[in-house]
Motif scaffolding. Sequence first.
Motif, PDB file in Angstrom:
ATOM      1  N   SER A   3       0.836  -1.199   0.000  1.00  0.00           N
ATOM      2  CA  SER A   3       0.000   0.000   0.000  1.00  0.00           C
ATOM      3  C   SER A   3       0.870   1.249   0.000  1.00  0.00           C
ATOM      4  CB  SER A   3      -0.921  -0.003   1.232  1.00  0.00           C
ATOM      5  OG  SER A   3      -0.159  -0.008   2.419  1.00  0.00           O
ATOM      6  N   GLY A   4       0.207   2.395   0.010  1.00  0.00           N
ATOM      7  CA  GLY A   4       0.923   3.667   0.008  1.00  0.00           C
ATOM      8  C   GLY A   4       1.030   4.255  -1.387  1.00  0.00           C
ATOM      9  N   THR A   5       1.963   5.176  -1.558  1.00  0.00           N
ATOM     10  CA  THR A   5       2.174   5.807  -2.855  1.00  0.00           C
ATOM     11  C   THR A   5       2.769   4.802  -3.837  1.00  0.00           C
ATOM     12  OG1 THR A   5       4.416   6.512  -2.328  1.00  0.00           O
ATOM     13  CG2 THR A   5       2.624   7.997  -1.678  1.00  0.00           C
ATOM     14  N   ALA A   6       2.804   5.178  -5.099  1.00  0.00           N
ATOM     15  CA  ALA A   6       3.411   4.307  -6.106  1.00  0.00           C
ATOM     16  C   ALA A   6       4.878   4.027  -5.766  1.00  0.00           C
ATOM     17  CB  ALA A   6       3.294   4.948  -7.489  1.00  0.00           C
ATOM     18  N   ALA A   7       5.568   5.057  -5.263  1.00  0.00           N
ATOM     19  CA  ALA A   7       6.976   4.875  -4.889  1.00  0.00           C
ATOM     20  C   ALA A   7       7.108   3.915  -3.707  1.00  0.00           C
ATOM     21  CB  ALA A   7       7.596   6.232  -4.547  1.00  0.00           C
ATOM     22  N   THR A   8       6.206   4.022  -2.740  1.00  0.00           N
ATOM     23  CA  THR A   8       6.248   3.118  -1.587  1.00  0.00           C
ATOM     24  C   THR A   8       5.956   1.686  -2.004  1.00  0.00           C
ATOM     25  OG1 THR A   8       5.574   4.898  -0.082  1.00  0.00           O
ATOM     26  CG2 THR A   8       5.273   2.638   0.686  1.00  0.00           C
ATOM     27  N   ARG A   9       4.970   1.508  -2.866  1.00  0.00           N
ATOM     28  CA  ARG A   9       4.649   0.154  -3.327  1.00  0.00           C
ATOM     29  C   ARG A   9       5.818  -0.444  -4.109  1.00  0.00           C
ATOM     30  NH1 ARG A   9      -0.048   2.852  -4.811  1.00  0.00           N
ATOM     31  NH2 ARG A   9       0.329   2.472  -7.033  1.00  0.00           N
ATOM     32  N   ALA A  10       6.493   0.386  -4.885  1.00  0.00           N
ATOM     33  CA  ALA A  10       7.673  -0.098  -5.610  1.00  0.00           C
ATOM     34  C   ALA A  10       8.778  -0.503  -4.648  1.00  0.00           C
ATOM     35  CB  ALA A  10       8.179   0.976  -6.574  1.00  0.00           C
ATOM     36  N   GLU A  11       8.947   0.262  -3.565  1.00  0.00           N
ATOM     37  CA  GLU A  11       9.962  -0.066  -2.564  1.00  0.00           C
ATOM     38  C   GLU A  11       9.618  -1.375  -1.853  1.00  0.00           C
ATOM     39  OE1 GLU A  11      13.366   0.608   0.072  1.00  0.00           O
ATOM     40  OE2 GLU A  11      12.809   0.728  -2.043  1.00  0.00           O
ATOM     41  N   ILE A  12       8.357  -1.582  -1.552  1.00  0.00           N
ATOM     42  CA  ILE A  12       7.933  -2.840  -0.931  1.00  0.00           C
ATOM     43  C   ILE A  12       8.291  -4.011  -1.834  1.00  0.00           C
ATOM     44  CG2 ILE A  12       5.926  -4.223  -0.243  1.00  0.00           C
ATOM     45  CD1 ILE A  12       4.607  -1.531   0.615  1.00  0.00           C
ATOM     46  N   ARG A  13       7.956  -3.886  -3.119  1.00  0.00           N
ATOM     47  CA  ARG A  13       8.229  -4.985  -4.056  1.00  0.00           C
ATOM     48  C   ARG A  13       9.736  -5.187  -4.236  1.00  0.00           C
ATOM     49  NH1 ARG A  13       3.272  -2.778  -6.480  1.00  0.00           N
ATOM     50  NH2 ARG A  13       1.706  -4.466  -6.540  1.00  0.00           N
ATOM     51  N   ARG A  14      10.509  -4.103  -4.205  1.00  0.00           N
ATOM     52  CA  ARG A  14      11.969  -4.236  -4.321  1.00  0.00           C
ATOM     53  C   ARG A  14      12.528  -5.045  -3.162  1.00  0.00           C
ATOM     54  NH1 ARG A  14      16.704  -2.226  -2.284  1.00  0.00           N
ATOM     55  NH2 ARG A  14      15.636  -0.952  -0.730  1.00  0.00           N
TER      56      ARG A  14
END
Length: 223
Positions: free
Chosen positions: A83-94
């Motif tokens: 969840s969160g911003t697109a940047a946060t979701r990308a960081e989670i997936r990273r």
Amino acid sequence: MWQLYQFPLCPFSRKVRLLMSEKGIAYELWRENPWERREGFTQMNHAARTPTMHDAEKGITLCDSRAICEYLEETVDRLPMISGTAATRAEIRRLVALFDENFFADVTGPLIHERMMKRLVYRQSPDSRMLREAMRLAHEHLYYIDYLVDNRPWLAGPTMSLADLAAAAQISVADYLGGLDWSGHEQARAWYSVFKSRPSFRPLLAERMEVIQPPSHYADVNA
């Protein structure tokens, strides 16, 4: 109801179990030794890998832990873990990829092979050189967790996410197999102790793999 095919020291199965427990999703746990390539299991998952999930009523079979987690995120609204911003979701997936791929390749995978597979399947002694290298690399990963915890409330940002579940799942298996030296990693240890105290984590800490027993500190939430 979902049937989750897994074995006790599969970190990817543990990640899915943590997610399902956090979201309050009911499931039945089925023991599967993927190296046996049982015919009924390979019919569900040709790769014969855990975890595999099956719901006979819905006629759905899901394979691969990341695909399963994404499916659950898209179909269960409770307690989103990406969840969160697109940047946060990308960081989670990273970070999920980092722990699923790099931590597993460097630490968990070699420990499973040397301390579990060689003992239960191949009837061989572990390679001490491989174990030392896995433990050395574990320090590098724990230093990175120290850094993340120093700069964020949770690994990927302000709230607990799938990144935390992925990391805790890998660490729990490595810790069970005696592959972690927590010395000098107080930030990582404190973060992991929070997980060990969560209701979703208790069943994992209570499980034991036949013949192979964990260190005494393994299930101690204060250790």
